[in-house]
Write a protein that holds these residues in place. Structure first.
Motif, PDB file in Angstrom:
ATOM      1  N   UNK A 161      -6.308  -3.492   4.507  1.00 14.86           N
ATOM      2  CA  UNK A 161      -5.948  -2.557   3.440  1.00 14.86           C
ATOM      3  C   UNK A 161      -6.041  -1.124   3.934  1.00 14.86           C
ATOM      4  N   UNK A 162      -7.029  -0.856   4.793  1.00 16.16           N
ATOM      5  CA  UNK A 162      -7.162   0.497   5.318  1.00 16.16           C
ATOM      6  C   UNK A 162      -5.943   0.864   6.142  1.00 16.16           C
ATOM      7  N   UNK A 163      -5.446  -0.095   6.930  1.00 18.76           N
ATOM      8  CA  UNK A 163      -4.264   0.155   7.750  1.00 18.76           C
ATOM      9  C   UNK A 163      -3.046   0.420   6.885  1.00 18.76           C
ATOM     10  N   UNK A 164      -2.910  -0.348   5.818  1.00 18.52           N
ATOM     11  CA  UNK A 164      -1.765  -0.151   4.929  1.00 18.52           C
ATOM     12  C   UNK A 164      -1.853   1.191   4.218  1.00 18.52           C
ATOM     13  N   UNK A 165      -3.053   1.588   3.821  1.00 20.41           N
ATOM     14  CA  UNK A 165      -3.207   2.829   3.079  1.00 20.41           C
ATOM     15  C   UNK A 165      -2.933   4.032   3.960  1.00 20.41           C
ATOM     16  N   UNK A 166      -3.202   3.896   5.260  1.00 14.04           N
ATOM     17  CA  UNK A 166      -3.063   5.039   6.151  1.00 14.04           C
ATOM     18  C   UNK A 166      -1.761   5.007   6.935  1.00 14.04           C
ATOM     19  N   UNK A 167      -0.907   4.031   6.695  1.00 12.97           N
ATOM     20  CA  UNK A 167       0.330   3.913   7.471  1.00 12.97           C
ATOM     21  C   UNK A 167       1.224   5.111   7.216  1.00 12.97           C
ATOM     22  N   UNK A 168       1.854   5.569   8.280  1.00 16.17           N
ATOM     23  CA  UNK A 168       2.746   6.716   8.163  1.00 16.17           C
ATOM     24  C   UNK A 168       3.963   6.332   7.345  1.00 16.17           C
ATOM     25  N   UNK A 169       4.445   7.246   6.564  1.00 13.26           N
ATOM     26  CA  UNK A 169       5.644   7.018   5.776  1.00 13.26           C
ATOM     27  C   UNK A 169       5.373   6.422   4.400  1.00 13.26           C
ATOM     28  N   UNK A 170       4.157   5.978   4.148  1.00 14.69           N
ATOM     29  CA  UNK A 170       3.845   5.456   2.816  1.00 14.69           C
ATOM     30  C   UNK A 170       3.688   6.629   1.860  1.00 14.69           C
ATOM     31  N   UNK A 171       4.339   6.512   0.755  1.00  8.87           N
ATOM     32  CA  UNK A 171       4.209   7.550  -0.254  1.00  8.87           C
ATOM     33  C   UNK A 171       3.120   7.148  -1.234  1.00  8.87           C
ATOM     34  N   UNK A 172       2.389   8.126  -1.709  1.00  2.85           N
ATOM     35  CA  UNK A 172       1.400   7.868  -2.748  1.00  2.85           C
ATOM     36  C   UNK A 172       2.137   7.717  -4.073  1.00  2.85           C
ATOM     37  N   UNK A 173       1.769   6.712  -4.822  1.00  2.00           N
ATOM     38  CA  UNK A 173       2.403   6.473  -6.118  1.00  2.00           C
ATOM     39  C   UNK A 173       1.426   6.959  -7.186  1.00  2.00           C
ATOM     40  N   UNK A 174       1.866   7.918  -7.988  1.00  2.00           N
ATOM     41  CA  UNK A 174       0.973   8.424  -9.036  1.00  2.00           C
ATOM     42  C   UNK A 174       0.571   7.309  -9.999  1.00  2.00           C
ATOM     43  N   UNK A 175      -0.602   7.458 -10.544  1.00  2.00           N
ATOM     44  CA  UNK A 175      -1.144   6.460 -11.461  1.00  2.00           C
ATOM     45  C   UNK A 175      -0.217   6.233 -12.650  1.00  2.00           C
ATOM     46  N   UNK A 176       0.377   7.286 -13.181  1.00  2.00           N
ATOM     47  CA  UNK A 176       1.267   7.167 -14.332  1.00  2.00           C
ATOM     48  C   UNK A 176       2.445   6.247 -14.013  1.00  2.00           C
ATOM     49  N   UNK A 177       2.999   6.382 -12.809  1.00  2.00           N
ATOM     50  CA  UNK A 177       4.123   5.519 -12.419  1.00  2.00           C
ATOM     51  C   UNK A 177       3.675   4.078 -12.257  1.00  2.00           C
ATOM     52  N   UNK A 178       2.486   3.871 -11.697  1.00  2.00           N
ATOM     53  CA  UNK A 178       1.981   2.501 -11.541  1.00  2.00           C
ATOM     54  C   UNK A 178       1.749   1.854 -12.901  1.00  2.00           C
ATOM     55  N   UNK A 179       1.231   2.625 -13.849  1.00  2.00           N
ATOM     56  CA  UNK A 179       1.002   2.085 -15.194  1.00  2.00           C
ATOM     57  C   UNK A 179       2.317   1.729 -15.877  1.00  2.00           C
ATOM     58  N   UNK A 180       3.319   2.595 -15.722  1.00  2.00           N
ATOM     59  CA  UNK A 180       4.624   2.301 -16.306  1.00  2.00           C
ATOM     60  C   UNK A 180       5.238   1.053 -15.688  1.00  2.00           C
ATOM     61  N   UNK A 181       5.097   0.908 -14.370  1.00  2.00           N
ATOM     62  CA  UNK A 181       5.635  -0.271 -13.693  1.00  2.00           C
ATOM     63  C   UNK A 181       4.905  -1.528 -14.147  1.00  2.00           C
ATOM     64  N   UNK A 182       3.603  -1.431 -14.311  1.00  2.00           N
ATOM     65  CA  UNK A 182       2.829  -2.584 -14.765  1.00  2.00           C
ATOM     66  C   UNK A 182       3.212  -2.962 -16.190  1.00  2.00           C
ATOM     67  N   UNK A 183       3.465  -1.966 -17.030  1.00  2.00           N
ATOM     68  CA  UNK A 183       3.875  -2.244 -18.411  1.00  2.00           C
ATOM     69  C   UNK A 183       5.242  -2.918 -18.431  1.00  2.00           C
TER      70      UNK A 183
END
Length: 174
Positions: free
Chosen positions: A9-31
Motif C-alpha cells: 500500500x505504501x508503494x501504491x500511495x507513493x507511486x509517481x503519477x497517482x493523483x490524490x482523490x479528494x474525500x468529497x469525490x470518493x464519497x460521491x463515487x461510493x454513493x
C-alpha cells in the motif's frame, strides 16, 4: 495505536503519477456505487444549507409506564416535611433521593434506575406530573441538581485521569 500500511500500500500511495482523490469525490463515487444512481454534480454552497432541527423529544406516556406510576405513588407515600425549616426540607429531599436510588421495578424486583441518566429522566418526567408549589417538587429538583453535580464530578474525574495518563491524582500518593 494506528496500524501502519502494508508495504504494498505504501508503494501504491507513493507511486509517481497517482493523483490524490479528494474525500468529497470518493464519497460521491461510493454513493453512486451503492445505489446505482448518479450523485449530484453540484455541492450546495455553505450559505444555501439550512439546518434541520431534530424532532422534539417526547417522553412516553407517563400513565402507560408502570415504573413511572409506581415511583410517583411511592413518592407521594413519603411523609412530607413536618415544618417549613430547612432541616426538615433537607431530610425530605434526602428521603426522595434515597427512594430514587433504592426504587425497584415492581415487575422484576430489580433496581429500576441504575444510571444517572435514568434517574434524571425519571425525575424530569415526575416533575411534569406534580404541582410546582409542592414540597415534592422542591425535593425532586434538589435530587436532580445533586445528580447533575455528581455527573459533572465524574466527568471531571475522568478527564483528570485521561490527562494524567490514566493515573488519577488520588492514586499518586500511594
Amino acid at each position: 495505536m494506528i496500524p501502519s500500511l502494508p508495504p504494498s500500500a505504501l508503494g501504491r500511495a507513493a507511486a509517481a503519477g497517482d493523483d490524490l482523490i479528494p474525500l468529497q469525490q470518493r464519497l460521491l463515487a461510493a454513493a453512486q456505487d451503492a445505489d446505482g444512481a448518479a450523485p449530484p454534480t453540484e455541492t450546495p454552497k455553505t450559505g444555501d444549507a439550512k439546518p434541520v432541527d431534530p424532532p422534539p423529544f417526547k417522553w412516553p406516556d407517563f400513565q402507560s409506564d408502570p415504573v413511572a406510576v409506581a415511583f410517583l405513588a411511592a413518592l407521594r407515600g413519603l411523609p412530607p416535611p413536618a415544618t417549613d425549616s430547612q432541616e426538615d426540607k433537607q431530610r425530605y429531599a434526602d428521603a426522595v433521593g434515597k427512594l430514587l436510588r433504592d426504587f425497584k421495578d415492581p415487575a422484576t424486583g430489580e433496581l429500576a434506575f441504575t444510571t444517572l441518566k435514568q434517574k434524571n429522566d425519571m425525575i424530569q418526567r415526575t416533575l411534569e406530573q406534580i404541582d410546582e408549589h409542592s414540597p415534592l417538587h422542591t425535593a425532586l429538583l434538589t435530587s436532580l441538581v445533586s445528580n447533575m453535580g455528581i455527573g459533572s464530578m465524574m466527568t471531571q474525574w475522568m478527564q483528570d485521569a485521561i490527562m494524567s495518563g490514566g493515573v488519577p491524582k488520588e492514586m499518586e500518593d500511594w
